[in-house]
Write a protein that holds these residues in place. Structure first.
Motif: not given
Ligand code: GDP
Ligand code: CA
Length: 319
Positions: A37-56
């Protein structure tokens, strides 16, 4: 071939990838399928580590996704978002209450020194999927889009700028020193039956995976057929900026344009290409690129269509 003996690797981004991966999971089961899974869209927001593609992907595999919306969890509520708004926070990046649980646990695990692979495996197991979900790397790689307004991180481009600025160039910060997930390299050292590149955005979902040092060579060396599915159907993307990006890259917005992108960037990688039946007129052009092209029903409007496409691809390309 008995279905249970199949070994399939799927390369996936978010929505388009998760749809086909869900079909493969439903048709062949978790013991047959590994998803990278792609993780190059991962980012930090409000102190949280978000991995949109992993989550989808994890939400889709576990039946937890909001299928119509294409992201996030089903049965979601938005109490936290409302409260953030009350505090004056810009909440255009919408985090649902149930989705937050994932980000909180991931963030905590990463802070404690666990790898993204470890925490992903733990969350995925708890969502009751037995399919292996592998982040493409445990290193930090970030998609950066060069635009006339300057360089934008992917979420900045996608959420705050609504994909409006022209994409002049894309690069992946951290790529040179990133290592592909060791688990995928290990998987690729043994014979697989098929490597399926899901209908994800080539520029920002698939490209970052294929640029990981050593990965493309390992994919080529495996010997399994490598088959890509077009995310462009009838001249359009079903979702997201893929069509706009192809235009800005001066490519025809078509299945043949996608096939051309793959064969130019990674000659000899693909052996097969799946285009939609609506685009059957492009079959010969794609064959002329040296690919075995097959037209199938690729628009996955629900679980039955996902499963059909998965079984059709395997029937066509795996002997
Ligand atoms: P993202 O990371 O959430 O943007 O998702 P992906 O990169 O995995 O997928 C985005 C691409 O999926 C878009 O270009 C869509 O055209 C494509 N897509 C979404 N659903 C489908 C589908 O049912 N069939 C096909 N062929 N493509 C799809
Ligand atoms: Ca994505």
């Amino acid at each position: 071939m008995a279905e249970k003996s199949l070994k399939i690797l799927a390369l996936t981004g978010g929505v388009g990838g998760a749809r086909l991966a869900s079909g493969l999971y439903s048709a062949f089961g978790g013991s047959s399928l590994t998803c990278l899974v792609n993780t190059a869209d991962d980012f930090e927001y409000l102190g949280l580590s978000i991995s949109p593609d992993l989550d989808s992907l994890m939400y889709a595999l576990s039946g937890e996704s909001n299928f119509a919306q294409g992201w996030g969890r089903k049965d979601e509520s938005w109490q936290c978002r409302s409260a953030l708004k009350q505090y004056g926070v810009d909440t255009r990046f919408a985090l649902g209450d149930r989705d937050l649980a994932t980000h909180i646990l991931r963030t905590q695990a990463l802070r404690e020194g666990q790898s993204l692979s470890e925490i992903t495996a733990r969350l995925n197991r708890r969502l009751l999927t037995d399919c292996r979900v592998l982040p493409m790397t445990d290193d930090r790689v970030r998609t950066i889009i060069k635009t006339p307004q300057g360089e934008l991180g992917f979420q900045d481009y996608f959420v705050w700028h609504q994909c409006e600025p022209t994409m002049l160039e894309v690069h992946f910060d951290g790529m040179a020193s990133a290592r592909p997930n060791p688990a995928v390299m290990q998987l690729l050292s043994r014979p697989l039956d098929a490597i399926i590149v899901c209908p994800s955005n080539p520029y920002v979902s698939i490209h970052p995976m294929l640029e990981l040092p050593g990965l493309v060579n390992a994919l080529r060396a495996n010997g399994a057929p490598v088959i890509a599915v077009s995310p462009i159907v009838s001249g359009n993307a079903l979702k997201g900026p893929a069509a706009k990006m192809m235009e800005e890259d001066n490519r025809p917005v078509s299945a043949a344009g996608v096939a051309g992108w793959y064969t130019e960037h990674y000659p000899g990688l693909l052996s097969g290409f799946v285009l939609d039946r609506q685009d059957i007129a492009e079959l010969d052009d794609i064959q002329a690129m040296g690919l075995r092209a097959v037209a199938l029903a690729t628009v996955m409007t629900g679980p039955a269509e996902q499963r059909h496409l998965a079984t059709d691809i395997v029937a066509e390309f795996v002997d």
